[in-house]
Design a protein around this motif. Structure first.
Motif, mmCIF file in Angstrom:
data_model
loop_
_atom_site.group_PDB
_atom_site.id
_atom_site.type_symbol
_atom_site.label_atom_id
_atom_site.label_comp_id
_atom_site.label_asym_id
_atom_site.label_seq_id
_atom_site.Cartn_x
_atom_site.Cartn_y
_atom_site.Cartn_z
ATOM 1 N N THR A 47 67.424 46.083 67.989
ATOM 2 C CA THR A 47 68.742 45.566 67.624
ATOM 3 C C THR A 47 69.434 46.262 68.995
ATOM 4 O O THR A 47 70.371 45.467 70.051
ATOM 5 N N VAL A 48 69.282 47.379 69.915
ATOM 6 C CA VAL A 48 69.791 47.739 70.683
ATOM 7 C C VAL A 48 69.016 47.162 72.078
ATOM 8 O O VAL A 48 69.941 47.090 72.804
ATOM 9 N N GLN A 49 67.960 45.908 71.595
ATOM 10 C CA GLN A 49 68.025 45.697 73.006
ATOM 11 C C GLN A 49 68.690 44.394 73.184
ATOM 12 O O GLN A 49 69.007 44.095 74.402
ATOM 13 N N ARG A 50 69.109 43.563 72.031
ATOM 14 C CA ARG A 50 69.547 42.479 71.669
ATOM 15 C C ARG A 50 71.232 42.748 72.250
ATOM 16 O O ARG A 50 72.203 42.175 72.880
ATOM 17 N N PRO A 94 61.625 44.801 75.653
ATOM 18 C CA PRO A 94 61.947 45.990 74.965
ATOM 19 C C PRO A 94 61.799 47.191 76.210
ATOM 20 O O PRO A 94 62.075 48.523 75.626
ATOM 21 N N GLN A 95 60.667 47.334 77.196
ATOM 22 C CA GLN A 95 60.569 48.242 77.466
ATOM 23 C C GLN A 95 61.875 48.685 78.630
ATOM 24 O O GLN A 95 61.531 50.040 78.833
ATOM 25 N N THR A 96 62.678 48.250 78.838
ATOM 26 C CA THR A 96 63.863 48.693 79.055
ATOM 27 C C THR A 96 64.613 49.191 78.767
ATOM 28 O O THR A 96 65.243 49.856 78.691
ATOM 29 N N THR A 97 65.060 49.034 77.961
ATOM 30 C CA THR A 97 65.569 49.336 76.718
ATOM 31 C C THR A 97 64.792 50.776 76.165
ATOM 32 O O THR A 97 66.114 51.637 75.227
#
Length: 77
Positions: free
Chosen positions: A38-41, A48-51
């Motif tokens: 959710t945070v990624q979006r 998701p690795q960036t998040t």
């Protein structure tokens, strides 16, 4: 002078960048228990690795996550 700088000075807060606000947004959501997808979006990350780089929860959150898993005990006869 940009409005954000005026407000920062009025609040007597140390200088910060727009990315500091972004980092706080992502980290605060993860701290509050939002799932990483959710945070990624919300942050617009494609990976998701960036998040995950915004995740500051540490080992304590891993232990808490494991406690959420319910494994029923089935006695053998």
């Amino acid at each position: 002078m940009p409005a954000i700088d005026r407000r920062r000075k009025e609040a007597k807060v140390a200088p910060f960048t727009p990315h500091d606000l972004r980092r706080s947004f992502g980290g605060d959501l993860l701290d509050a228990g939002a799932d990483i997808a959710t945070v990624q979006r919300l942050m617009g990350h494609s990976s998701p690795q960036t998040t995950a780089g915004y995740d500051r929860r540490g080992e304590r959150s891993k232990r808490q996550a494991v406690k959420l898993r319910h494994t029923p005990f089935r006695p053998t006869a």
